[in-house]
Write an enzyme that holds these catalytic residues in place. Structure first.
Site, mmCIF file in Angstrom:
data_model
loop_
_atom_site.group_PDB
_atom_site.id
_atom_site.type_symbol
_atom_site.label_atom_id
_atom_site.label_comp_id
_atom_site.label_asym_id
_atom_site.label_seq_id
_atom_site.Cartn_x
_atom_site.Cartn_y
_atom_site.Cartn_z
ATOM 1 N N ASP A 88 16.747 -30.245 5.051
ATOM 2 C CA ASP A 88 18.022 -30.741 4.545
ATOM 3 C C ASP A 88 17.744 -31.799 3.481
ATOM 4 O O ASP A 88 16.736 -32.505 3.543
ATOM 5 C CB ASP A 88 18.817 -31.404 5.671
ATOM 6 N N HIS A 105 10.678 -27.283 7.982
ATOM 7 C CA HIS A 105 10.462 -25.936 8.512
ATOM 8 C C HIS A 105 9.757 -25.048 7.495
ATOM 9 O O HIS A 105 9.703 -25.357 6.306
ATOM 10 C CB HIS A 105 11.799 -25.325 8.928
ATOM 11 N N SER A 108 10.989 -38.439 4.169
ATOM 12 C CA SER A 108 11.046 -38.899 2.809
ATOM 13 C C SER A 108 11.183 -37.702 1.871
ATOM 14 O O SER A 108 12.278 -37.399 1.460
ATOM 15 C CB SER A 108 9.829 -39.742 2.507
#
Length: 289
Positions: free
Chosen positions: A92, A149, A254
Site C-alpha cells: 500500500d 508482498h 518506509s
C-alpha cells in the site's frame, strides 16, 4: 526551496539517525498498557488509520505499538489483480517514481538519480541483470498497511543487508538529498521468477526501527556492515514464495523498490509519480515479445 524545507534538510544531516531510531524502536516495543494504548490511539487518530480492514479492529488488543503498526488485514481485503500474468503492487502507498533504468541509474526526483549498483550494495554483478530494465518505487505513508508482498511468484536466490544512513523518505528529501535510496540502510532480496530476475529492495528511513523478512526474521539492525546471504537450489528446503505472499514488513516506514530485467514488464496505464496504490493491484503486465 522554502526556509522550512532548508531547515528540515539541514536537520536530516545533523540528527543521530540510528540512535534516534533505536529510541523510537524501544518505545514502539513497550508493553506498558498506559503507554502503548495512548500511543496507538493517538497515532490512529492522527493518521486516520482505517481499522475496519484489520484482522484485529480493537486498538487496545495489540500488545505494543509495533504489533499495531504491522497489523494483518482481513482475508480478502486486498484481492489480487485478475489480469493474466499481472505483476502485483507489493505494498500500500503511493508511487514515488517508476520507469526505465537508464545507463545504470534510477530516477529519484527532478534533478536527482542514483546508481543501480550502489542500491544493490555496490555489486556490479548483482546489478547486471537489471541494466536497461525497469523499476518502481512505492512509498508507504504512516497510515498505510506496512507489510510487503511478492509481485510475482519467485524463488529466493540472495539477500543482502546494506548498512547506511536513515534519512527521512518523503518528497522533500527525495528532491534534495542526493542518492537518497542508495544511502539509506536497506535489505535487498533477489528472486528468480517467470519474468527472469526480480529484486525487491526494502529501504529504511528515519525512526524505522527494523526490517523483517518472513524467512530470516529481523534483518536490521545487526552489526553495521554489509552482509550477503545466499540461497541456492542445493539447499535442503529452497525458499519459494507465491505471488501475493508476504515477503517482509517494516516497523515504522518506509519504501519498497522493485526491479525487473530489460523487456520483461510494461507498467499499467495510469501509474505515475504520486499515484495512490494498494497491495495486490496491477503494477505491470508482461511485455509482449
Amino acid at each position: 526551496m522554502s526556509f522550512k524545507d532548508r531547515l528540515f534538510i539541514c536537520c536530516q544531516y545533523l540528527l543521530p539517525h540510528h540512535l534516534l531510531s533505536r529510541l523510537v524502536g524501544f518505545a514502539a516495543d513497550c508493553r506498558a498498557t498506559w503507554f502503548k494504548d495512548r500511543l496507538i490511539a493517538w497515532f490512529a487518530r492522527r493518521y486516520q488509520v482505517d481499522m475496519r480492514e484489520a484482522q484485529v479492529e480493537d486498538l487496545q488488543a495489540y500488545e505494543h505499538f509495533n504489533a499495531f503498526f504491522t497489523r494483518a488485514l482481513k482475508d480478502g481485503a486486498r484481492p489480487p489483480a485478475q489480469e493474466p500474468g499481472a505483476v502485483l503492487c507489493p505494498a500500500d502507498g503511493a508511487i514515488s517514481q517508476l520507469g526505465p533504468i537508464e545507463h545504470g541509474r534510477i530516477f529519484q526526483a527532478k534533478g536527482h538519480s542514483y546508481s543501480l549498483a550502489e542500491l544493490l550494495g555496490g555489486d556490479a554483478e548483482l546489478a547486471a541483470p537489471f541494466m536497461g530494465g525497469d523499476f518502481a518505487t512505492v512509498y508507504l505513508s504512516p497510515r498505510d498497511y506496512h507489510r510487503v508482498h511478492m509481485p510475482l511468484a519467485g524463488t529466493l536466490r540472495e539477500m543482502v543487508y546494506v548498512p547506511g544512513r536513515l534519512f527521512s523518505v518523503n518528497r522533500t528529501t527525495a528532491e534534495n538529498v542526493p542518492e537518497l535510496f542508495a544511502r539509506n540502510e536497506r535489505v535487498v532480496c533477489l528472486f528468480d521468477t517467470e519474468r527472469g530476475p526480480m529484486a525487491v529492495v526494502l529501504v529504511g528511513a528515519m525512526i524505522v526501527a527494523s526490517i523483517e523478512t518472513v524467512w530470516a526474521g529481523l534483518v536490521t539492525p545487526p552489526k553495521r556492515e554489509l552482509k550477503t546471504f545466499r540461497y541456492d537450489e542445493a539447499a535442503r528446503a529452497p525458499i519459494h514464495l507465491e505471488k501475493g505472499a508476504e515477503l517482509g514488513r517494516f516497523k515504522l516506514g518506509s519504501t519498497a523498490i522493485v526491479l525487473f530485467g530489460p523487456q520483461q514488464v510494461a507498467f499499467a496505464q495510469g501509474l505515475g509519480a504520486a499515484t495512490p496504490v494498494r497491495m495486490g493491484e496491477c503494477l505491470a503486465l508482461p511485455k509482449q515479445a
